[in-house]
Design an enzyme around this catalytic site. Structure first.
Site, short mmCIF file in Angstrom:
data_model
loop_
_atom_site.label_atom_id
_atom_site.label_comp_id
_atom_site.label_asym_id
_atom_site.label_seq_id
_atom_site.Cartn_x
_atom_site.Cartn_y
_atom_site.Cartn_z
N LYS A 7 1.31 -1.21 0.22
CA LYS A 7 0.25 -0.21 -0.02
C LYS A 7 1.27 1.20 0.32
CE LYS A 7 -4.35 -1.67 1.78
NZ LYS A 7 -5.49 -1.50 2.39
N LYS B 235 -5.20 -10.30 -4.87
CA LYS B 235 -6.10 -10.02 -4.56
C LYS B 235 -7.67 -9.08 -4.52
CE LYS B 235 -6.39 -7.91 -0.40
NZ LYS B 235 -6.91 -7.48 0.27
N LYS C 261 -11.00 -3.98 -2.65
CA LYS C 261 -11.80 -2.41 -3.33
C LYS C 261 -11.21 -1.84 -3.56
CE LYS C 261 -13.90 -3.39 1.97
NZ LYS C 261 -12.30 -3.18 2.56
#
Ligand code: AQP
Length: 333
Positions: free
Chosen positions: A115, A198, A201
């Site tokens: 991230k 994966k 969202k």
């Protein structure tokens, strides 16, 4: 509701809308095991702000996430359903843990690496690094024994166990060391645009995820565009990640055994496979969506329900915070 059953804790971030990966990897598992435990299901809004969120959208996403928990089958008369920031103990315990968590443990977290790489290094908030410590506090605050999550959270769960053990070692036996509970199928649903990542969202690609609130026509389009491989039909010996993912989604929804799956899908052309996956996804999401819209139409009742749950379990959190404060030598009234 029996106090003697072991507690389970789990949560999801109110970022965007939950997708079928969140559902098949975690939420559905929660609904299936809730009556065997004393369940605590949290909308983790404090985690969501580790990356900037538009305040109005965050507020809406909190309601949306809570409503989706209930619409998917979480029984709020049995399970605690609440929002993390309703109970101050999460943050209090998180600070105590921050002070006994070596920085090296956090630097190793792969989700932080992934991230933070997406952002410019200097704009990465400290909260993103500290995220797994807050997650440890969420779980240990309720002395939860079991944590049902998808596979991507395994590393964070291991860190939670390490933090509990370290605290217990430094200050004496205080926290239950929790166990991870992964679903048998669906623990890792991959992106439809890129089956090596994966389903998430926060992807910017509109063809990546199937949201739990997606309309049937859009679900059809999304699966229609899903990446497969150069074969024309399903070949269990040589199939690529995209085809495996479509089969995994079907199997997670249908609950079919491996041999039945193979008998049904071996040799099926991709167009037909996508049609089958679309049909089952639409059929399983339809009742959830209907219930969701009912719940969102009465926000007053939804908020009252969250308040009732939070009021019921707040004493459990306060008891743990008081104990942790006493053990560490902090001032306790
Ligand atoms: N693709 C997935 N397959 C199976 N399980 C998944 N989970 C998430 N993605 C998948 C499980 O859903 C729960 C809630 O996840 P979260 O919202 O707390 O955080 P996340 O893992 O960061 O979810 P996303 O979708 O990737 O959101 P963003 O993009 O906002 O970070 C967890 O139990 C997780 O294992």
């Amino acid at each position: 509701m029996s106090e003697s059953k072991p507690r389970i804790f789990s949560g999801m971030q109110p970022t965007g809308t939950l997708h079928i990966g969140n559902y098949l990897g975690a939420l559905r598992n929660w609904t299936q095991i809730q009556y065997d435990y004393e369940p605590i299901f949290c909308v983790v809004d404090l985690h969501a702000i580790t990356l900037y969120q538009d305040p109005a959208e965050l507020r809406e996403a909190i309601d949306r996430t809570a409503a989706l928990y209930i619409a998917a089958g979480i029984d709020p008369e049995h399970s605690a359903v609440f929002v993390q920031s309703q109970i101050a103990g999460h943050v209090e315990l998180s600070w105590i843990f921050t002070c006994c968590t070596p920085l090296g443990w956090l630097n190793r977290m792969t989700q932080f690496k992934a991230k933070s790489e997406k952002q410019k290094q200097e704009s990465v908030g400290t909260g993103l690094l500290a995220y797994p410590v807050l997650m440890a506090a969420d779980i240990l605050l309720y002395q939860a024994k079991i944590v049902p999550v998808g596979e991507d959270q395994s590393q964070h769960l291991e860190l939670t166990r390490n933090i509990a053990e370290r605290f217990n070692h430094l200050y004496g036996d205080t926290f239950v060391v929790p166990e991870t509970r992964l679903p048998a199928v669906g623990a890792r649903i991959m992106g439809l645009d890129d089956p090596t990542q994966k389903m998430s969202k926060s992807s910017e690609n509109p063809n990546h995820a199937v949201s739990m609130l997606e309309a049937p026509s859009r679900i059809k389009k999304l699966f229609g565009r899903a990446v497969t491989d150069s074969n024309p039909a399903v070949d269990y010996e040589t199939m690529g990640d995209g085809v495996k993912n479509l089969l995994a989604i079907y199997q997670a929804f249908s609950g079919d055994a491996n041999d039945r799956m193979r008998a049904e899908f071996e040799g099926m052309r991709y167009g037909d496979l996508k049609k089958r996956v679309t049909e089952i996804t639409v059929a399983k999401l339809e009742p959830i969506q209907a219930k969701y819209h009912e719940l969102m139409a009465d926000r007053g009742e939804l908020h009252a329900l969250l308040a009732r749950s939070a009021d019921r379990i707040r004493p459990w959190a306060e008891e743990t915070v008081q104990l942790a404060k006493r053990r560490t030598g902090l001032f306790v009234n």
